[in-house]
Write an enzyme that holds these catalytic residues in place. Structure first.
Site, PDB file in Angstrom:
ATOM      1  N   GLU A  94       4.520 -19.575  -0.996  1.00 15.62           N
ATOM      2  CA  GLU A  94       5.750 -18.619  -0.175  1.00 15.62           C
ATOM      3  C   GLU A  94       5.453 -19.046   1.235  1.00 15.62           C
ATOM      4  O   GLU A  94       4.489 -19.085   2.075  1.00 15.62           O
ATOM      5  CB  GLU A  94       5.350 -17.209  -0.735  1.00 15.62           C
ATOM      6  CG  GLU A  94       5.375 -17.057  -2.041  1.00 15.62           C
ATOM      7  CD  GLU A  94       5.004 -15.734  -2.781  1.00 15.62           C
ATOM      8  OE1 GLU A  94       5.575 -15.600  -3.829  1.00 15.62           O
ATOM      9  OE2 GLU A  94       4.586 -15.156  -2.112  1.00 15.62           O
ATOM     10  N   CYS A 107       6.315 -17.388   8.805  1.00 15.56           N
ATOM     11  CA  CYS A 107       5.006 -16.950   8.561  1.00 15.56           C
ATOM     12  C   CYS A 107       4.635 -18.013   7.231  1.00 15.56           C
ATOM     13  O   CYS A 107       5.436 -18.252   6.108  1.00 15.56           O
ATOM     14  CB  CYS A 107       4.549 -15.802   7.839  1.00 15.56           C
ATOM     15  SG  CYS A 107       3.169 -15.430   7.021  1.00 15.56           S
ATOM     16  N   CYS A 114      -5.856 -18.830  -2.771  1.00 18.50           N
ATOM     17  CA  CYS A 114      -6.801 -18.852  -1.934  1.00 18.50           C
ATOM     18  C   CYS A 114      -8.046 -18.677  -2.507  1.00 18.50           C
ATOM     19  O   CYS A 114      -8.266 -17.929  -3.267  1.00 18.50           O
ATOM     20  CB  CYS A 114      -6.493 -17.804  -1.044  1.00 18.50           C
ATOM     21  SG  CYS A 114      -7.641 -17.660   0.343  1.00 18.50           S
ATOM     22  N   CYS A 118     -10.596 -11.900  -1.003  1.00 15.45           N
ATOM     23  CA  CYS A 118     -10.661 -10.742  -0.335  1.00 15.45           C
ATOM     24  C   CYS A 118     -10.303  -9.738  -1.221  1.00 15.45           C
ATOM     25  O   CYS A 118      -8.962  -9.825  -1.949  1.00 15.45           O
ATOM     26  CB  CYS A 118      -9.860 -10.894   0.948  1.00 15.45           C
ATOM     27  SG  CYS A 118     -10.354 -11.838   2.190  1.00 15.45           S
ATOM     28  N   CYS A 121      -6.358  -8.532  -0.864  1.00 12.68           N
ATOM     29  CA  CYS A 121      -5.403  -9.187  -0.868  1.00 12.68           C
ATOM     30  C   CYS A 121      -4.665  -9.853  -2.077  1.00 12.68           C
ATOM     31  O   CYS A 121      -5.620 -10.307  -3.224  1.00 12.68           O
ATOM     32  CB  CYS A 121      -5.837 -10.359   0.031  1.00 12.68           C
ATOM     33  SG  CYS A 121      -4.515 -11.602   0.203  1.00 12.68           S
ATOM     34  N   GLU A 166      -6.469 -19.907   3.431  1.00 15.46           N
ATOM     35  CA  GLU A 166      -7.472 -19.951   4.448  1.00 15.46           C
ATOM     36  C   GLU A 166      -7.147 -21.295   5.315  1.00 15.46           C
ATOM     37  O   GLU A 166      -7.656 -22.410   4.821  1.00 15.46           O
ATOM     38  CB  GLU A 166      -8.749 -19.793   4.036  1.00 15.46           C
ATOM     39  CG  GLU A 166      -9.819 -19.926   5.225  1.00 15.46           C
ATOM     40  CD  GLU A 166      -9.474 -19.230   6.517  1.00 15.46           C
ATOM     41  OE1 GLU A 166      -9.162 -17.968   6.253  1.00 15.46           O
ATOM     42  OE2 GLU A 166      -9.640 -19.975   7.608  1.00 15.46           O
ATOM     43  N   SER A 197      -4.473 -17.387  11.688  1.00 16.34           N
ATOM     44  CA  SER A 197      -5.180 -16.364  11.223  1.00 16.34           C
ATOM     45  C   SER A 197      -6.364 -16.881  10.443  1.00 16.34           C
ATOM     46  O   SER A 197      -5.941 -17.661   9.453  1.00 16.34           O
ATOM     47  CB  SER A 197      -4.310 -15.428  10.709  1.00 16.34           C
ATOM     48  OG  SER A 197      -5.026 -14.225  10.115  1.00 16.34           O
ATOM     49  N   SER A 220      -9.271 -12.188  11.001  1.00 15.15           N
ATOM     50  CA  SER A 220      -9.249 -11.051  10.029  1.00 15.15           C
ATOM     51  C   SER A 220     -10.600 -10.292   9.842  1.00 15.15           C
ATOM     52  O   SER A 220     -11.542 -10.998   9.339  1.00 15.15           O
ATOM     53  CB  SER A 220      -8.800 -11.344   8.618  1.00 15.15           C
ATOM     54  OG  SER A 220      -7.450 -11.867   8.981  1.00 15.15           O
ATOM     55  N   LEU A 221     -10.875  -9.399  10.670  1.00 15.23           N
ATOM     56  CA  LEU A 221     -12.165  -8.558  10.710  1.00 15.23           C
ATOM     57  C   LEU A 221     -12.337  -7.566   9.446  1.00 15.23           C
ATOM     58  O   LEU A 221     -13.259  -7.529   8.813  1.00 15.23           O
ATOM     59  CB  LEU A 221     -12.410  -8.089  11.972  1.00 15.23           C
ATOM     60  CG  LEU A 221     -13.855  -7.911  12.268  1.00 15.23           C
ATOM     61  CD1 LEU A 221     -14.725  -9.001  12.457  1.00 15.23           C
ATOM     62  CD2 LEU A 221     -14.145  -6.971  13.780  1.00 15.23           C
ATOM     63  N   ASN A 296      -0.930  -2.814   2.870  1.00 15.63           N
ATOM     64  CA  ASN A 296       0.485  -3.091   1.864  1.00 15.63           C
ATOM     65  C   ASN A 296      -0.389  -3.037   0.517  1.00 15.63           C
ATOM     66  O   ASN A 296      -0.990  -3.687   0.133  1.00 15.63           O
ATOM     67  CB  ASN A 296       0.940  -4.369   2.322  1.00 15.63           C
ATOM     68  CG  ASN A 296       1.595  -4.340   3.598  1.00 15.63           C
ATOM     69  OD1 ASN A 296       2.370  -3.448   4.234  1.00 15.63           O
ATOM     70  ND2 ASN A 296       1.485  -5.380   4.367  1.00 15.63           N
ATOM     71  N   CYS A 339       2.167  -8.860   4.892  1.00 22.13           N
ATOM     72  CA  CYS A 339       0.650  -9.277   4.620  1.00 22.13           C
ATOM     73  C   CYS A 339       0.305  -9.152   3.431  1.00 22.13           C
ATOM     74  O   CYS A 339       0.001  -7.749   3.220  1.00 22.13           O
ATOM     75  CB  CYS A 339      -0.022  -8.767   5.712  1.00 22.13           C
ATOM     76  SG  CYS A 339       0.505  -9.484   7.364  1.00 22.13           S
TER      77      CYS A 339
HETATM   78  N1  SAH Z   1      -6.865 -16.297   5.301  1.00 23.13           N
HETATM   79  C1  SAH Z   1      -6.270 -16.006   6.661  1.00 23.13           C
HETATM   80  C2  SAH Z   1      -4.724 -15.975   6.606  1.00 23.13           C
HETATM   81  C3  SAH Z   1      -3.943 -15.175   5.316  1.00 23.13           C
HETATM   82  S1  SAH Z   1      -4.151 -13.489   5.361  1.00 23.13           S
HETATM   83  C4  SAH Z   1      -6.715 -14.836   7.054  1.00 23.13           C
HETATM   84  O1  SAH Z   1      -7.602 -14.308   6.334  1.00 23.13           O
HETATM   85  O2  SAH Z   1      -6.520 -14.467   8.110  1.00 23.13           O
HETATM   86  C5  SAH Z   1      -3.094 -12.979   6.429  1.00 23.13           C
HETATM   87  C6  SAH Z   1      -3.589 -11.371   6.994  1.00 23.13           C
HETATM   88  O3  SAH Z   1      -3.051 -10.768   6.083  1.00 23.13           O
HETATM   89  C7  SAH Z   1      -4.886 -11.259   7.118  1.00 23.13           C
HETATM   90  O4  SAH Z   1      -5.430 -10.410   8.295  1.00 23.13           O
HETATM   91  C8  SAH Z   1      -5.429 -10.572   5.900  1.00 23.13           C
HETATM   92  O5  SAH Z   1      -6.313  -9.838   6.037  1.00 23.13           O
HETATM   93  C9  SAH Z   1      -4.072  -9.708   5.934  1.00 23.13           C
HETATM   94  N2  SAH Z   1      -3.776  -8.867   4.487  1.00 23.13           N
HETATM   95  C10 SAH Z   1      -4.340  -9.428   3.444  1.00 23.13           C
HETATM   96  N3  SAH Z   1      -3.948  -8.614   2.342  1.00 23.13           N
HETATM   97  C11 SAH Z   1      -3.557  -7.404   3.042  1.00 23.13           C
HETATM   98  C12 SAH Z   1      -2.987  -5.965   2.436  1.00 23.13           C
HETATM   99  N4  SAH Z   1      -2.845  -5.784   1.355  1.00 23.13           N
HETATM  100  N5  SAH Z   1      -2.158  -5.582   3.383  1.00 23.13           N
HETATM  101  C13 SAH Z   1      -2.034  -5.707   4.706  1.00 23.13           C
HETATM  102  N6  SAH Z   1      -2.427  -6.804   5.089  1.00 23.13           N
HETATM  103  C14 SAH Z   1      -3.335  -7.687   4.301  1.00 23.13           C
END
Ligand code: SAH
Length: 347
Positions: A94, A107, A114, A118, A121, A166, A197, A220-221, A296, A339
């Site tokens: 997507e 985006c 991935c 996480c 996500c 990633e 990111s 993404s911390l 989200n 996101c």
């Molecule tokens: N792998 C990369 C890029 C993809 S994620 C990364 O981790 O940065 C893009 C952003 O969306 C990241 O900051 C991720 O942590 C955030 N994200 C993932 N799941 C989410 C959710 N359920 N709600 C809001 N943001 C989310």
């Protein structure tokens, strides 16, 4: 490879030139071919109508073009458009087009699925299949730019590499695409308008610091405490906060560019005073901006967004330490384009 043919968009211009010379064709045809591939975005050699039929046949016999197609589009109430793309080998992924008052942002994804998983996500919940090629990453920008001109009567102003996957685990294809996007042969987009990111791959961050391109880096911390980050982002078990911090320091020394931290606020998980203290301590290592993200919801998950008052307290504490902080508005939630909601149902 498709039937032993080679993906022509993986070749350098010198390699295309070599092919032409070997075939007894004029080397300058290379420039015409490159224009067709990257500026006009053709999917078939037969469309290259300023080349002779015999050259087009020779090209088709040796190469293929890994052009992606649009499978479906979903439009949100807020005008965000999610596009489901399909690769030549029938994989779905997507890209999202996000209009705002003064900008239109694309985006884009770098992988199908991935591998990082996480826990909050949606993309991590589907199977990781493969890296996207340079052509497939580029095509998303190309197609979303066309869509932006069509729907919003303006070109893309910003690109965020924050879709599925990633990017620093698909380093070469991502960097080659960025180089093409900023070059005049591609779309001529300013690197200041591109943000990558990452979930925090130290070697990738250091390699990026050594590149000449000065794009924006977002990390993404989501927690500055190893014990919590290990659970939220399993990648932290491999590359903990100490390693991440060293890579960010290196990046900042080399580029002098401010880092953006993304911090997802998860109710009762990472939104306490102790979490805010850890975050402000961690981010001391360089000039930075902290982006607090509203959670989200994804399917079948255990997290909930932080309560309003918690968000305010968290933000106020960061501000009290004189750090720049913003709260990211969420877009496209109703079409699962926000996101962390990118997980097409086709796999
Ligand atoms: N792998 C990369 C890029 C993809 S994620 C990364 O981790 O940065 C893009 C952003 O969306 C990241 O900051 C991720 O942590 C955030 N994200 C993932 N799941 C989410 C959710 N359920 N709600 C809001 N943001 C989310």
């Amino acid at each position: 490879m498709v039937n032993d043919k080679i993906n022509i968009r993986n070749l350098t211009s010198q390699e295309i030139e070599c092919f032409l010379i070997k075939q007894g064709d004029k080397p300058f045809r290379k420039d015409q071919i490159i224009k067709w591939l990257w500026q006009k975005g053709v999917s078939d050699f037969n469309e290259m109508n300023n080349l002779s039929e015999s050259l087009r046949e020779k090209l088709s016999a040796s190469f293929y073009i890994d052009k992606i197609k649009t499978a479906e589009k979903f439009t949100s109430k807020d005008k965000t458009i999610k596009v489901l793309f399909i690769t030549l080998d029938n994989l779905y992924f997507e890209g999202v087009l996000i209009p705002d008052r003064d900008r239109v942002t694309a985006c884009i994804s770098t992988q199908v699925g991935c591998p990082l998983k996480c826990s909050f996500c949606a993309t991590g919940k589907i199977k990781y299949i493969r890296n996207l090629t340079m052509g497939e990453i580029f095509d998303q920008v190309f197609e979303l730019n066309k869509l932006s001109e069509n729907k919003f009567k303006r070109k893309l102003s910003n690109i965020v590499i924050m879709g599925m996957g990633e990017p620093l685990l698909n380093y070469d294809n991502t960097i080659r695409t960025i180089n093409l996007l900023i070059s005049k042969d591609g779309l001529g987009i300013s690197p200041q308008r591109i943000t990558l990111s990452t979930a925090g791959i130290p070697q990738g961050i250091m390699d990026l610091a050594n590149e000449k391109i000065k794009i924006n880096l977002s990390v993404s911390l989501h927690s500055a405490l190893d014990s919590k980050r290990n659970i939220l982002m399993p990648v932290n078990k491999k590359y903990n906060l100490e390693l991440l911090s060293a890579a960010i320091k290196y990046y900042y020394q080399k580029t002098e560019k401010r880092i953006t931290y993304e911090y997802l606020l998860l109710g009762d998980i990472n939104d306490s005073h102790e979490d805010a203290v850890a975050l402000t301590e961690f981010t001391k290592i360089s000039a930075c901006k902290i982006n607090l993200i509203e959670y989200n919801p994804t399917e079948n998950d255990i997290y909930k967004p932080s309560k309003k008052e918690k968000v305010i307290q968290f933000e106020d504490y960061i501000k009290s330490k004189n750090l720049v902080v913003t709260i990211r508005k969420s877009k496209g939630q109703d079409i699962h384009a926000a996101c962390g909601q990118l997980a097409n149902k086709k796999h």
